[in-house]
Write a protein that holds these residues in place. Structure first.
Motif, short mmCIF file in Angstrom:
data_model
loop_
_atom_site.label_atom_id
_atom_site.label_comp_id
_atom_site.label_asym_id
_atom_site.label_seq_id
_atom_site.Cartn_x
_atom_site.Cartn_y
_atom_site.Cartn_z
N ARG A 24 0.83 -1.22 0.00
CA ARG A 24 0.00 0.00 0.00
C ARG A 24 0.86 1.26 0.00
NH1 ARG A 24 -3.58 -1.74 3.31
NH2 ARG A 24 -2.56 -1.17 5.24
N HIS A 25 2.03 1.19 0.61
CA HIS A 25 2.92 2.35 0.68
C HIS A 25 3.87 2.45 -0.52
CE1 HIS A 25 2.16 4.19 4.65
NE2 HIS A 25 1.63 3.01 4.90
N GLY A 26 3.77 1.51 -1.44
CA GLY A 26 4.58 1.58 -2.66
C GLY A 26 5.81 0.70 -2.67
N MET A 27 5.93 -0.19 -1.71
CA MET A 27 7.06 -1.12 -1.70
C MET A 27 6.59 -2.46 -2.23
SD MET A 27 9.04 -0.14 1.85
CE MET A 27 10.33 -1.34 1.66
N GLY A 28 6.25 -2.48 -3.51
CA GLY A 28 5.74 -3.69 -4.15
C GLY A 28 6.80 -4.74 -4.41
N CYS A 29 8.04 -4.39 -4.21
CA CYS A 29 9.13 -5.34 -4.49
C CYS A 29 9.56 -6.07 -3.23
CB CYS A 29 10.32 -4.62 -5.11
SG CYS A 29 11.10 -3.45 -3.99
N SER A 35 14.73 -7.39 -0.05
CA SER A 35 13.95 -7.51 1.18
C SER A 35 14.61 -8.45 2.18
CB SER A 35 12.52 -7.97 0.87
OG SER A 35 12.51 -9.31 0.43
N MET A 36 15.53 -9.27 1.71
CA MET A 36 16.22 -10.21 2.59
C MET A 36 17.32 -9.53 3.39
SD MET A 36 14.59 -12.94 1.96
CE MET A 36 15.46 -14.43 2.31
N THR A 37 17.84 -8.42 2.89
CA THR A 37 18.98 -7.78 3.54
C THR A 37 18.75 -6.32 3.92
OG1 THR A 37 19.93 -7.20 1.39
CG2 THR A 37 20.63 -9.29 2.39
N GLU A 38 17.79 -5.66 3.28
CA GLU A 38 17.57 -4.24 3.52
C GLU A 38 16.77 -3.98 4.78
OE1 GLU A 38 18.77 -1.59 1.97
OE2 GLU A 38 19.73 -2.75 0.39
N THR A 39 17.04 -2.84 5.39
CA THR A 39 16.22 -2.39 6.51
C THR A 39 14.99 -1.67 5.96
OG1 THR A 39 17.30 -0.24 6.65
CG2 THR A 39 18.24 -2.04 7.97
N ILE A 40 14.02 -1.48 6.81
CA ILE A 40 12.82 -0.76 6.40
C ILE A 40 13.19 0.66 5.98
CG2 ILE A 40 10.64 0.21 7.24
CD1 ILE A 40 10.34 -2.37 8.92
N GLU A 41 14.11 1.28 6.70
CA GLU A 41 14.53 2.64 6.36
C GLU A 41 15.14 2.70 4.97
OE1 GLU A 41 16.84 6.34 8.40
OE2 GLU A 41 17.68 4.35 8.75
N ASN A 42 16.05 1.79 4.66
CA ASN A 42 16.69 1.81 3.33
C ASN A 42 15.69 1.55 2.22
OD1 ASN A 42 19.20 2.35 4.42
ND2 ASN A 42 19.86 0.22 4.41
N MET A 46 14.69 4.17 -0.81
CA MET A 46 14.81 3.79 -2.22
C MET A 46 13.52 4.04 -2.99
SD MET A 46 17.07 0.31 -1.89
CE MET A 46 16.57 -0.25 -3.49
N HIS A 47 12.38 3.98 -2.29
CA HIS A 47 11.09 4.14 -2.95
C HIS A 47 10.42 5.48 -2.62
CE1 HIS A 47 11.00 0.07 -4.53
NE2 HIS A 47 11.51 -0.33 -3.38
N ASP A 48 11.18 6.37 -1.97
CA ASP A 48 10.69 7.70 -1.61
C ASP A 48 9.38 7.62 -0.83
OD1 ASP A 48 11.00 10.46 -1.51
OD2 ASP A 48 9.77 10.78 -3.30
N ILE A 49 9.40 6.81 0.23
CA ILE A 49 8.22 6.56 1.06
C ILE A 49 8.40 7.27 2.39
CG2 ILE A 49 6.98 4.75 2.32
CD1 ILE A 49 7.75 2.88 -0.02
N ILE A 51 8.74 7.34 5.85
CA ILE A 51 9.11 6.28 6.79
C ILE A 51 8.28 6.32 8.06
CG2 ILE A 51 11.01 7.63 7.77
CD1 ILE A 51 11.04 3.82 7.36
N GLU A 52 7.95 7.51 8.54
CA GLU A 52 7.18 7.62 9.78
C GLU A 52 5.77 7.07 9.60
OE1 GLU A 52 8.63 8.20 12.59
OE2 GLU A 52 10.51 8.65 11.58
N ALA A 53 5.15 7.37 8.48
CA ALA A 53 3.80 6.86 8.20
C ALA A 53 3.83 5.34 8.05
CB ALA A 53 3.22 7.51 6.94
N LEU A 54 4.85 4.84 7.37
CA LEU A 54 5.00 3.40 7.18
C LEU A 54 5.18 2.69 8.52
CD1 LEU A 54 5.36 0.87 5.41
CD2 LEU A 54 7.77 1.53 5.14
N LEU A 55 6.08 3.22 9.36
CA LEU A 55 6.31 2.62 10.67
C LEU A 55 5.07 2.66 11.56
CD1 LEU A 55 9.91 3.88 11.47
CD2 LEU A 55 9.21 1.53 10.96
N ALA A 56 4.35 3.76 11.51
CA ALA A 56 3.14 3.87 12.32
C ALA A 56 2.15 2.78 11.95
CB ALA A 56 2.51 5.25 12.16
N GLU A 57 1.98 2.57 10.66
CA GLU A 57 1.04 1.55 10.22
C GLU A 57 1.54 0.14 10.54
OE1 GLU A 57 -1.84 0.57 6.44
OE2 GLU A 57 -0.61 2.39 6.40
N LEU A 58 2.83 -0.10 10.35
CA LEU A 58 3.40 -1.41 10.68
C LEU A 58 3.26 -1.70 12.18
CD1 LEU A 58 6.61 -1.40 8.47
CD2 LEU A 58 4.63 -2.90 8.19
N ASN A 59 3.53 -0.71 13.00
CA ASN A 59 3.44 -0.90 14.45
C ASN A 59 2.00 -1.04 14.93
OD1 ASN A 59 6.10 -1.15 15.65
ND2 ASN A 59 6.46 0.85 14.71
#
Length: 68
Positions: A24-29, A35-42, A46-49, A51-59
């Motif tokens: 939903r946030h644009g990280m379709g890959c 995804s095996m090695t990257e952090t959520i921040e990286n 890379m996808h110009d997302i 991060i705070e909105a993404l983390l809030a929803e994940l949490n």
């Protein structure tokens, strides 16, 4: 708690619903090798997302429903 430094794969393994949030946030890959090695921040950078909105929803996945 899911943080900026949490590997994407760890979030996906611990919370299967995270896949929908990443998409939903644009990280379709999220199925790619990154995804095996990257952090959520990286990945977010890379996808110009936002991060705070993404983390809030994940949490929000970590919040247990209120039992009546």
């Amino acid at each position: 708690m899911i943080t900026k430094s949490t590997p994407i794969i760890d979030a996906l393994r611990s919370h299967p619903q995270a896949r929908e949030i990443f998409t939903r946030h644009g990280m379709g890959c999220i199925g790619c090798m990154g995804s095996m090695t990257e952090t959520i921040e990286n990945g977010a950078k890379m996808h110009d997302i936002d991060i705070e909105a993404l983390l809030a929803e994940l949490n929000s996945l970590l919040v247990e429903p209120v039992k009546l």
